[in-house]
Design a protein around this motif. Sequence first.
Motif, mmCIF file in Angstrom:
data_model
loop_
_atom_site.group_PDB
_atom_site.id
_atom_site.type_symbol
_atom_site.label_atom_id
_atom_site.label_comp_id
_atom_site.label_asym_id
_atom_site.label_seq_id
_atom_site.Cartn_x
_atom_site.Cartn_y
_atom_site.Cartn_z
ATOM 1 N N UNK A 97 0.928 -1.040 0.326
ATOM 2 C CA UNK A 97 -0.307 -0.331 -0.145
ATOM 3 C C UNK A 97 1.045 1.313 -0.021
ATOM 4 N N UNK A 98 0.321 2.490 -0.614
ATOM 5 C CA UNK A 98 0.648 3.373 -0.881
ATOM 6 C C UNK A 98 0.892 4.472 0.983
ATOM 7 N N UNK A 99 0.297 3.761 1.394
ATOM 8 C CA UNK A 99 0.078 4.633 2.367
ATOM 9 C C UNK A 99 1.596 4.746 3.578
ATOM 10 N N UNK A 100 2.624 2.925 3.434
ATOM 11 C CA UNK A 100 3.068 2.726 4.090
ATOM 12 C C UNK A 100 4.403 3.944 3.563
ATOM 13 N N UNK A 101 4.266 4.153 2.392
ATOM 14 C CA UNK A 101 5.371 5.242 1.935
ATOM 15 C C UNK A 101 5.269 6.042 2.210
ATOM 16 N N UNK A 102 3.970 6.938 1.754
ATOM 17 C CA UNK A 102 3.140 8.369 2.404
ATOM 18 C C UNK A 102 3.330 8.941 4.256
ATOM 19 N N UNK A 103 3.619 7.941 4.707
ATOM 20 C CA UNK A 103 3.535 7.854 6.083
ATOM 21 C C UNK A 103 5.050 7.565 6.685
ATOM 22 N N UNK A 104 6.074 6.686 5.685
ATOM 23 C CA UNK A 104 7.691 7.050 5.696
ATOM 24 C C UNK A 104 7.776 8.978 5.058
ATOM 25 N N UNK A 105 7.357 9.254 4.283
ATOM 26 C CA UNK A 105 7.482 10.166 3.546
ATOM 27 C C UNK A 105 7.419 11.677 4.703
ATOM 28 N N UNK A 106 6.392 11.593 5.796
ATOM 29 C CA UNK A 106 5.546 13.037 6.729
ATOM 30 C C UNK A 106 6.618 12.596 7.558
ATOM 31 N N UNK A 107 7.557 11.333 8.104
ATOM 32 C CA UNK A 107 8.433 11.396 8.850
ATOM 33 C C UNK A 107 10.152 12.012 8.445
ATOM 34 N N UNK A 112 11.871 0.634 4.068
ATOM 35 C CA UNK A 112 10.417 0.298 4.473
ATOM 36 C C UNK A 112 9.771 -0.540 3.473
ATOM 37 N N UNK A 113 10.530 -0.421 2.402
ATOM 38 C CA UNK A 113 10.133 -1.304 0.681
ATOM 39 C C UNK A 113 10.387 -2.448 1.227
ATOM 40 N N UNK A 114 11.513 -1.899 1.282
ATOM 41 C CA UNK A 114 12.847 -3.658 0.987
ATOM 42 C C UNK A 114 12.701 -4.841 2.649
ATOM 43 N N UNK A 115 12.285 -4.478 4.010
ATOM 44 C CA UNK A 115 11.889 -4.763 4.827
ATOM 45 C C UNK A 115 10.350 -5.851 4.838
ATOM 46 N N UNK A 116 9.905 -4.580 3.692
ATOM 47 C CA UNK A 116 8.217 -5.700 3.199
ATOM 48 C C UNK A 116 8.249 -6.740 2.031
ATOM 49 N N UNK A 117 8.716 -6.206 1.175
ATOM 50 C CA UNK A 117 9.593 -7.165 -0.261
ATOM 51 C C UNK A 117 10.280 -8.141 -0.272
ATOM 52 N N UNK A 118 10.628 -8.619 0.925
ATOM 53 C CA UNK A 118 11.646 -9.574 1.111
ATOM 54 C C UNK A 118 11.405 -10.961 0.374
#
Length: 303
Positions: free
Chosen positions: A191-201, A212-218
């Motif tokens: 979901x793009x929401x995870x990426x948006x949350x990381x960018x907000x941080x 964010x992406x690599x741990x979820x894409x293992x």
Amino acid sequence: MTHLLDPVREAAAASPERPSRTPAARTARRKALLHWIAVHSLGIAAALFFVLPFVFVVLTSLMSDQQALTRDLTPNTWEWGNYERVFNTPGFLTWWRNTLLYAGLGTVLTVVSSIPVAYALAKFRFRGRKLSLMLVISMMMLPPQVVIIPMYLFWAKQMDLSGTLWPLIIPMAFGDAFSIFLLRQFLLTIPNEYLDAAKVDGCGEFRTLMKVVLPMARPGIAAIALFQFFAAWNDYFGPQIYASENPAAWTLSYGLESFKGAHHTDWNLTMAATVLVMAPVIAVFFFAQKTFVEGVTLTGVKG
């Protein structure tokens, strides 16, 4: 005492028969049992279809020269020394080392170079994005034999790398079309929401990718790594083109053909060498099958 039991008997007589004892329930249970037997019988038959050839190769590799390829199904004497004889064959350990270099380094380069491209195609919105994806798909459809002549002339004549495995390893540093497409399909499920949350941080694109992406894409990364490792380990065409003139650069797949030619009557040794070539691939898949299957299963067709 009898009058106390009468209400119980009346209730039992008035209550409907239990579902497990009705004809419809018995029919359903019988159908479920037959379905279970059919499915498991097909599964066992399919498993035997794939396992029995491997069992035949292993048993033949443990036979003597005289017993190999006879009507005997099991060795009269278990010749474990056949594997030692194969290992002591001149050049066999060199083929092992070359294959590990080719498959291991090539897999690392493919994964590292394919991840950023797949991430960009999956999560970025830019002009020419669909065209780029179509180019990746078209590269998947292009047989390597079509470009082998110009590629060989480039690596052999211009780069002077004939007789080595580097013409096969270096291109992997620029990505692989199949790996990019497969990983891109997997990244679409995040979901793009995870990426948006990381960018907000405060994370940038690179940190978002790494944290964010690599741990979820293992699972997806493991799938493309295994695909590439298996392809490089079993590759015969590439080493034949670039390394055939130099025995010191042969891989197991190409060296096994030479070994079979030198021991064409010693089928027990040929089978022992085949087992040694297959064993690492089987071991890798056995320990990584859960992640591999998960990665392939979760790779959707979204897009």
